[in-house]
Design a protein around this motif. Sequence first.
Motif, PDB file in Angstrom:
ATOM      1  N   GLY A   1       1.493 -19.857   2.580  1.00 36.71           N
ATOM      2  CA  GLY A   1       1.163 -19.175   1.336  1.00 36.71           C
ATOM      3  C   GLY A   1       0.738 -17.739   1.538  1.00 36.71           C
ATOM      4  N   LYS A   2       0.423 -17.363   2.773  1.00 31.70           N
ATOM      5  CA  LYS A   2       0.044 -15.985   3.069  1.00 31.70           C
ATOM      6  C   LYS A   2       1.241 -15.230   3.633  1.00 31.70           C
ATOM      7  CE  LYS A   2      -4.765 -17.190   4.079  1.00 31.70           C
ATOM      8  NZ  LYS A   2      -5.857 -17.147   5.091  1.00 31.70           N
ATOM      9  N   LEU A   3       1.181 -13.904   3.541  1.00 32.90           N
ATOM     10  CA  LEU A   3       2.240 -13.073   4.091  1.00 32.90           C
ATOM     11  C   LEU A   3       1.904 -12.727   5.533  1.00 32.90           C
ATOM     12  CD1 LEU A   3       4.873 -11.423   3.512  1.00 32.90           C
ATOM     13  CD2 LEU A   3       3.369  -9.472   3.106  1.00 32.90           C
ATOM     14  N   PRO A   4       2.670 -13.215   6.502  1.00 35.42           N
ATOM     15  CA  PRO A   4       2.403 -12.862   7.902  1.00 35.42           C
ATOM     16  C   PRO A   4       2.777 -11.396   8.140  1.00 35.42           C
ATOM     17  CG  PRO A   4       3.814 -14.826   7.706  1.00 35.42           C
ATOM     18  CD  PRO A   4       3.802 -14.150   6.384  1.00 35.42           C
ATOM     19  N   HIS A   5       1.798 -10.579   8.460  1.00 39.01           N
ATOM     20  CA  HIS A   5       2.044  -9.147   8.544  1.00 39.01           C
ATOM     21  C   HIS A   5       2.982  -8.773   9.691  1.00 39.01           C
ATOM     22  CE1 HIS A   5      -0.806  -8.651   5.400  1.00 39.01           C
ATOM     23  NE2 HIS A   5      -1.831  -9.060   6.119  1.00 39.01           N
ATOM     24  N   GLU A   6       3.106  -9.656  10.679  1.00 32.50           N
ATOM     25  CA  GLU A   6       4.018  -9.353  11.791  1.00 32.50           C
ATOM     26  C   GLU A   6       5.476  -9.367  11.365  1.00 32.50           C
ATOM     27  OE1 GLU A   6       3.322 -13.856  12.032  1.00 32.50           O
ATOM     28  OE2 GLU A   6       2.159 -12.057  11.550  1.00 32.50           O
ATOM     29  N   VAL A   7       5.760  -9.766  10.122  1.00 33.69           N
ATOM     30  CA  VAL A   7       7.134  -9.726   9.633  1.00 33.69           C
ATOM     31  C   VAL A   7       7.679  -8.301   9.715  1.00 33.69           C
ATOM     32  CG1 VAL A   7       6.582  -9.308   7.189  1.00 33.69           C
ATOM     33  CG2 VAL A   7       8.686 -10.524   7.796  1.00 33.69           C
ATOM     34  N   GLY A   8       6.773  -7.308   9.756  1.00 31.69           N
ATOM     35  CA  GLY A   8       7.212  -5.917   9.856  1.00 31.69           C
ATOM     36  C   GLY A   8       8.093  -5.651  11.062  1.00 31.69           C
ATOM     37  N   VAL A   9       7.840  -6.317  12.192  1.00 33.55           N
ATOM     38  CA  VAL A   9       8.666  -6.062  13.371  1.00 33.55           C
ATOM     39  C   VAL A   9      10.057  -6.667  13.204  1.00 33.55           C
ATOM     40  CG1 VAL A   9       6.627  -6.000  14.846  1.00 33.55           C
ATOM     41  CG2 VAL A   9       7.960  -8.113  14.711  1.00 33.55           C
ATOM     42  N   PHE A  10      10.188  -7.670  12.318  1.00 36.30           N
ATOM     43  CA  PHE A  10      11.486  -8.290  12.058  1.00 36.30           C
ATOM     44  C   PHE A  10      12.353  -7.414  11.151  1.00 36.30           C
ATOM     45  CE2 PHE A  10       8.831 -11.755  13.389  1.00 36.30           C
ATOM     46  CZ  PHE A  10       9.653 -12.711  13.949  1.00 36.30           C
ATOM     47  N   ILE A  11      11.737  -6.476  10.445  1.00 38.44           N
ATOM     48  CA  ILE A  11      12.485  -5.671   9.470  1.00 38.44           C
ATOM     49  C   ILE A  11      12.458  -4.179   9.813  1.00 38.44           C
ATOM     50  CG2 ILE A  11      12.262  -7.351   7.620  1.00 38.44           C
ATOM     51  CD1 ILE A  11       9.956  -5.759   6.464  1.00 38.44           C
ATOM     52  N   GLY A  12      12.176  -3.854  11.072  1.00 38.02           N
ATOM     53  CA  GLY A  12      12.366  -2.487  11.519  1.00 38.02           C
ATOM     54  C   GLY A  12      11.224  -1.530  11.315  1.00 38.02           C
ATOM     55  N   TYR A  13      10.022  -2.019  11.059  1.00 37.54           N
ATOM     56  CA  TYR A  13       8.873  -1.126  10.999  1.00 37.54           C
ATOM     57  C   TYR A  13       8.420  -0.821  12.424  1.00 37.54           C
ATOM     58  CZ  TYR A  13       8.261  -2.442   6.035  1.00 37.54           C
ATOM     59  OH  TYR A  13       8.433  -2.661   4.695  1.00 37.54           O
ATOM     60  N   PRO A  14       7.908   0.377  12.689  1.00 41.86           N
ATOM     61  CA  PRO A  14       7.381   0.672  14.020  1.00 41.86           C
ATOM     62  C   PRO A  14       6.225  -0.265  14.372  1.00 41.86           C
ATOM     63  CG  PRO A  14       7.690   2.694  12.764  1.00 41.86           C
ATOM     64  CD  PRO A  14       7.866   1.560  11.797  1.00 41.86           C
ATOM     65  N   ALA A  15       6.179  -0.695  15.621  1.00 45.39           N
ATOM     66  CA  ALA A  15       5.131  -1.621  16.055  1.00 45.39           C
ATOM     67  C   ALA A  15       3.743  -1.051  15.808  1.00 45.39           C
ATOM     68  CB  ALA A  15       5.322  -1.964  17.527  1.00 45.39           C
ATOM     69  N   LYS A  16       3.593   0.276  15.978  1.00 47.47           N
ATOM     70  CA  LYS A  16       2.282   0.900  15.790  1.00 47.47           C
ATOM     71  C   LYS A  16       1.797   0.744  14.352  1.00 47.47           C
ATOM     72  CE  LYS A  16       3.870   5.512  14.492  1.00 47.47           C
ATOM     73  NZ  LYS A  16       3.221   5.415  13.154  1.00 47.47           N
ATOM     74  N   ASP A  17       2.721   0.751  13.399  1.00 53.51           N
ATOM     75  CA  ASP A  17       2.337   0.602  11.998  1.00 53.51           C
ATOM     76  C   ASP A  17       1.967  -0.847  11.678  1.00 53.51           C
ATOM     77  OD1 ASP A  17       2.795   3.287  11.651  1.00 53.51           O
ATOM     78  OD2 ASP A  17       4.802   3.027  10.821  1.00 53.51           O
ATOM     79  N   VAL A  18       2.704  -1.776  12.258  1.00 57.54           N
ATOM     80  CA  VAL A  18       2.387  -3.191  12.057  1.00 57.54           C
ATOM     81  C   VAL A  18       1.024  -3.505  12.663  1.00 57.54           C
ATOM     82  CG1 VAL A  18       3.122  -5.559  12.476  1.00 57.54           C
ATOM     83  CG2 VAL A  18       4.842  -3.782  12.073  1.00 57.54           C
ATOM     84  N   ALA A  19       0.822  -3.048  13.898  1.00 54.50           N
ATOM     85  CA  ALA A  19      -0.449  -3.292  14.572  1.00 54.50           C
ATOM     86  C   ALA A  19      -1.597  -2.586  13.868  1.00 54.50           C
ATOM     87  CB  ALA A  19      -0.360  -2.845  16.030  1.00 54.50           C
ATOM     88  N   GLY A  20      -1.363  -1.362  13.414  1.00 56.81           N
ATOM     89  CA  GLY A  20      -2.400  -0.613  12.713  1.00 56.81           C
ATOM     90  C   GLY A  20      -2.815  -1.271  11.417  1.00 56.81           C
ATOM     91  N   PHE A  21      -1.856  -1.832  10.702  1.00 58.11           N
ATOM     92  CA  PHE A  21      -2.172  -2.518   9.445  1.00 58.11           C
ATOM     93  C   PHE A  21      -3.010  -3.760   9.723  1.00 58.11           C
ATOM     94  CE2 PHE A  21      -1.427  -5.499   6.011  1.00 58.11           C
ATOM     95  CZ  PHE A  21      -1.541  -4.700   4.893  1.00 58.11           C
ATOM     96  N   MET A  22      -2.615  -4.529  10.733  1.00 63.50           N
ATOM     97  CA  MET A  22      -3.337  -5.761  11.034  1.00 63.50           C
ATOM     98  C   MET A  22      -4.757  -5.475  11.522  1.00 63.50           C
ATOM     99  SD  MET A  22      -0.487  -8.358  12.641  1.00 63.50           S
ATOM    100  CE  MET A  22      -0.168  -7.338  14.088  1.00 63.50           C
ATOM    101  N   ALA A  23      -4.933  -4.337  12.207  1.00 64.48           N
ATOM    102  CA  ALA A  23      -6.254  -3.987  12.721  1.00 64.48           C
ATOM    103  C   ALA A  23      -7.090  -3.211  11.705  1.00 64.48           C
ATOM    104  CB  ALA A  23      -6.112  -3.168  14.002  1.00 64.48           C
ATOM    105  N   ASP A  24      -6.508  -2.928  10.525  1.00 66.86           N
ATOM    106  CA  ASP A  24      -7.199  -2.189   9.467  1.00 66.86           C
ATOM    107  C   ASP A  24      -7.679  -0.821   9.960  1.00 66.86           C
ATOM    108  OD1 ASP A  24      -8.067  -1.834   6.867  1.00 66.86           O
ATOM    109  OD2 ASP A  24     -10.038  -2.706   7.236  1.00 66.86           O
ATOM    110  N   LEU A  25      -6.796  -0.120  10.678  1.00 65.05           N
ATOM    111  CA  LEU A  25      -7.111   1.208  11.180  1.00 65.05           C
ATOM    112  C   LEU A  25      -6.991   2.244  10.055  1.00 65.05           C
ATOM    113  CD1 LEU A  25      -5.165   1.139  14.578  1.00 65.05           C
ATOM    114  CD2 LEU A  25      -7.607   0.694  14.184  1.00 65.05           C
ATOM    115  N   PRO A  26      -7.520   3.424  10.252  1.00 63.70           N
ATOM    116  CA  PRO A  26      -7.358   4.489   9.244  1.00 63.70           C
ATOM    117  C   PRO A  26      -5.876   4.828   9.063  1.00 63.70           C
ATOM    118  CG  PRO A  26      -9.098   5.050  10.782  1.00 63.70           C
ATOM    119  CD  PRO A  26      -8.409   3.852  11.356  1.00 63.70           C
ATOM    120  N   ARG A  27      -5.451   4.937   7.838  1.00 63.52           N
ATOM    121  CA  ARG A  27      -4.052   5.197   7.545  1.00 63.52           C
ATOM    122  C   ARG A  27      -3.734   6.687   7.635  1.00 63.52           C
ATOM    123  NH1 ARG A  27      -4.264   1.437   2.107  1.00 63.52           N
ATOM    124  NH2 ARG A  27      -4.763  -0.534   3.198  1.00 63.52           N
TER     125      ARG A  27
END
Length: 212
Positions: A123-149
Amino acid sequence: MPAAICESHRKELLRFLLLKTAAVRNGVKPGELLRVRHCYSARNAGGFQFCLYRKEIFDLLRLDYLELRTESDSSLVLFYHPSGLADALACPENRAVLRQCGYAENASPADRLAELKRRFSSGKLPHEVGVFIGYPAKDVAGFMADLPRTPVHRGDWQVFGDARESLRRMALYRRVERAARSLLDVCEDLPTFFDRITRLNFNFNSRSPING
């Protein structure tokens, strides 16, 4: 649903999917996650209502796909390019993100897709789906870690750290979609469209595709 409305929805859905999956078909994007709206022509045993022609449209796309989650009025579907997805999942940066998320280190692309679908079923959106659809790994990791955007103008996803790579990818994916829109307006049939969009060569630095 009246036949005329259903047929209109069918054409609208097919065009939408052709445009949004163009970068996957061209090979510059490993996958595309799309919410596909249902029409209300049939009901399955689980109570969800499905479009009678949805399977037909997915077959017309000639792309691999995986329905990650089905809801009452729509489904989340991953359309992907098998070799492109395998390359993306083999990228060291992406492997590190997936390892951090608990994916098996030596899992095959098929096993990783199966695990992704299992996680969507929660029922939740797995944020790592970003690597499956061509987002840069740094952006996927940054989102999951709640880093400054990193603020970007009209970004297609949230950016973290140096924005240059993220912006290059966004521009590339947009260029392919614009090219697909132009081709759809002039191609007489889908095989011609598939051939032409596949043969277009794109690069990060050009403003337009180069015919291959």
